[in-house]
Write a protein that holds these residues in place. Structure first.
Motif, short mmCIF file in Angstrom:
data_model
loop_
_atom_site.label_atom_id
_atom_site.label_comp_id
_atom_site.label_asym_id
_atom_site.label_seq_id
_atom_site.Cartn_x
_atom_site.Cartn_y
_atom_site.Cartn_z
N ILE A 111 85.46 39.47 27.14
CA ILE A 111 86.44 39.89 27.98
C ILE A 111 88.27 39.65 27.60
N ALA A 112 87.60 38.02 27.52
CA ALA A 112 88.60 37.12 26.87
C ALA A 112 89.15 37.10 26.17
N GLU A 113 88.70 36.95 25.39
CA GLU A 113 88.77 36.67 23.87
C GLU A 113 89.88 38.19 23.22
N ALA A 114 89.79 39.18 24.30
CA ALA A 114 89.80 40.43 23.80
C ALA A 114 91.14 40.35 24.44
N GLY A 115 91.85 40.21 25.45
CA GLY A 115 92.81 39.88 26.15
C GLY A 115 92.43 41.33 26.86
N LEU A 116 91.79 41.27 28.46
CA LEU A 116 91.56 42.48 29.23
C LEU A 116 92.17 41.67 30.51
N ASP A 117 92.58 42.18 30.65
CA ASP A 117 93.11 41.99 32.33
C ASP A 117 92.65 43.35 33.10
N ARG A 118 92.01 44.15 33.03
CA ARG A 118 91.75 45.58 34.23
C ARG A 118 90.87 46.24 32.92
N PHE A 119 89.96 46.96 33.97
CA PHE A 119 88.71 47.55 32.46
C PHE A 119 88.02 48.60 33.39
N VAL A 120 87.23 49.43 32.59
CA VAL A 120 86.11 50.40 33.22
C VAL A 120 85.10 49.60 32.82
N LEU A 121 84.13 49.95 33.25
CA LEU A 121 82.67 49.61 32.90
C LEU A 121 81.96 50.72 32.86
N PHE A 122 81.55 51.13 32.05
CA PHE A 122 80.43 52.13 31.94
C PHE A 122 79.10 51.11 31.06
N GLY A 123 77.61 51.14 32.01
CA GLY A 123 76.75 50.37 31.75
C GLY A 123 75.57 51.50 31.57
N THR A 124 74.46 50.88 30.74
CA THR A 124 73.20 52.30 30.94
C THR A 124 71.76 51.16 31.24
N SER A 125 71.37 51.60 32.01
CA SER A 125 70.61 50.43 32.96
C SER A 125 70.82 48.89 32.42
N LEU A 126 70.02 47.75 31.30
CA LEU A 126 70.75 46.73 30.99
C LEU A 126 72.13 46.48 31.57
N GLY A 127 72.62 47.49 30.34
CA GLY A 127 74.29 47.29 31.08
C GLY A 127 74.85 47.69 32.34
N GLY A 128 73.96 48.47 32.73
CA GLY A 128 74.78 48.32 34.35
C GLY A 128 74.60 47.26 35.11
N ILE A 129 73.41 46.58 35.05
CA ILE A 129 73.36 45.54 35.88
C ILE A 129 73.88 44.34 35.03
N LEU A 130 74.61 44.27 33.53
CA LEU A 130 75.84 43.60 33.56
C LEU A 130 77.09 43.72 33.92
N SER A 131 76.82 45.31 34.40
CA SER A 131 78.13 45.98 35.15
C SER A 131 78.68 45.05 36.46
N MET A 132 77.01 45.09 37.22
CA MET A 132 76.96 44.78 38.49
C MET A 132 77.72 43.46 38.58
N LEU A 133 77.26 42.16 37.61
CA LEU A 133 77.93 41.12 37.74
C LEU A 133 78.88 40.65 37.19
N ILE A 134 79.60 41.74 36.19
CA ILE A 134 80.97 41.60 36.10
C ILE A 134 81.63 41.52 37.03
#
Length: 290
Positions: free
Chosen positions: A92-115
């Motif tokens: 996210i930092a390297e790509a310079g993303l300020d705001r974004f939408v998160l789509f997370g499946t299972s483990l990816g959803g855990i990461l989405s909540m952490l982010i």
């Protein structure tokens, strides 16, 4: 099939990690959608979704360390959520993303909540695919029973039949074509002509460490999710997200829409018709929120 560019970034411990970058149309001001796959999944898992949304939205489809074209970890005990979080935060930092939408499946959803919790105000929308702040222990037992077992197959048909043997309870209405489609999303063809799972079998190693039997209590993260337009997609047969957990999520998250898909377990594909309609509603809410 939507076109994408291959992107790469470096992790803190020096791994070369991969993502697919599906561009939006020139001049689009919509926030990009970061797609985070499940434990044994890779970028192909989101290909049908990207085929439908790319152009209207930019999609960045991540392959976590040890999956797909991302480099395998030197230390198998780095296959844990805190390290995945570091990896995605670096992207996210390297790509310079300020705001974004998160789509997370299972483990990816855990990461989405952490982010969402660690980057307040930057998540414009959130899709949690069959995951929540509490995980049913029965589902974890099932996952530990098959992850990392390895094996190879001479044909795609053999791989599809193997998937059907393991996951039939989650997809009781699947046809052979459905299983073949799943096999081609989850497996890859080796130079030797064998079909193998497209992930490092060592991702199973952290499950063997005492104390790593569960993801722990994630309910404290719910506070950070309250201001985010969100969608919970739950398989009606899920052994990961109980109906009680989904009920509590609805009660505690005022901007959450919930969709339960009958006769589907863990995890929905996100290209079920009910799912596609709910995703369109979520993205419409993101658009209205600016």
């Amino acid at each position: 099939m939507a076109e994408w560019e291959d992107g790469f970034w470096s992790s803190k411990d020096g791994l070369r990690l991969h993502y697919r970058d599906y561009p939006a149309k020139a001049g689009s001001t919509r926030p990009p959608i970061i797609c985070l796959p499940g434990l044994t999944r890779n970028a192909r898992d989101f290909a049908p979704l990207a085929d439908r949304l790319a152009g209207d939205w930019r999609l960045i489809v991540v392959e976590l360390r040890g999956r797909g074209d991302s480099e395998r970890a030197k230390d198998p005990l780095s296959y844990v959520p805190v390290t995945y979080l570091e990896d995605v935060t670096a992207l996210i930092a390297e790509a310079g993303l300020d705001r974004f939408v998160l789509f997370g499946t299972s483990l990816g959803g855990i990461l989405s909540m952490l982010i969402s919790a660690t980057m307040p105000g930057r998540v414009a929308g959130l899709l949690l695919n069959d995951i929540g702040p509490a995980i049913d222990p029965a589902g974890l037992v099932r996952i530990r029973g098959y992850v990392g077992r390895g094996g190879s197959y001479p044909t795609w048909l053999h791989a599809a039949r193997s998937l059907a043997e393991v996951h039939a309870v989650a997809y009781p209405d699947y046809t052979l074509d459905d299983w073949l489609g799943m096999a081609k999303r989850l497996y890859r063809l080796t130079p030797a002509g064998r079909i193998v799972a497209d992930y490092d079998s060592a991702i199973a190693e952290p499950f063997k460490v005492p104390g790593n039997e569960s993801a722990g209590d994630l309910w404290p993260l719910a506070e950070a999710l309250k201001p985010i337009p969100a969608l919970l997609v739950r398989g009606g047969l899920s052994d990961i997200v109980s109906a009680g957990t989904a009920d509590r999520m609805q009660a505690e998250l005022p901007l959450l829409e919930r969709v339960d898909l009958p006769r589907i377990g863990h995890a929905p594909t996100l290209f079920e018709p009910e799912c596609e309609a709910a995703i369109d509603r979520l993205l419409a809410r993101v658009g209205r929120a600016g």
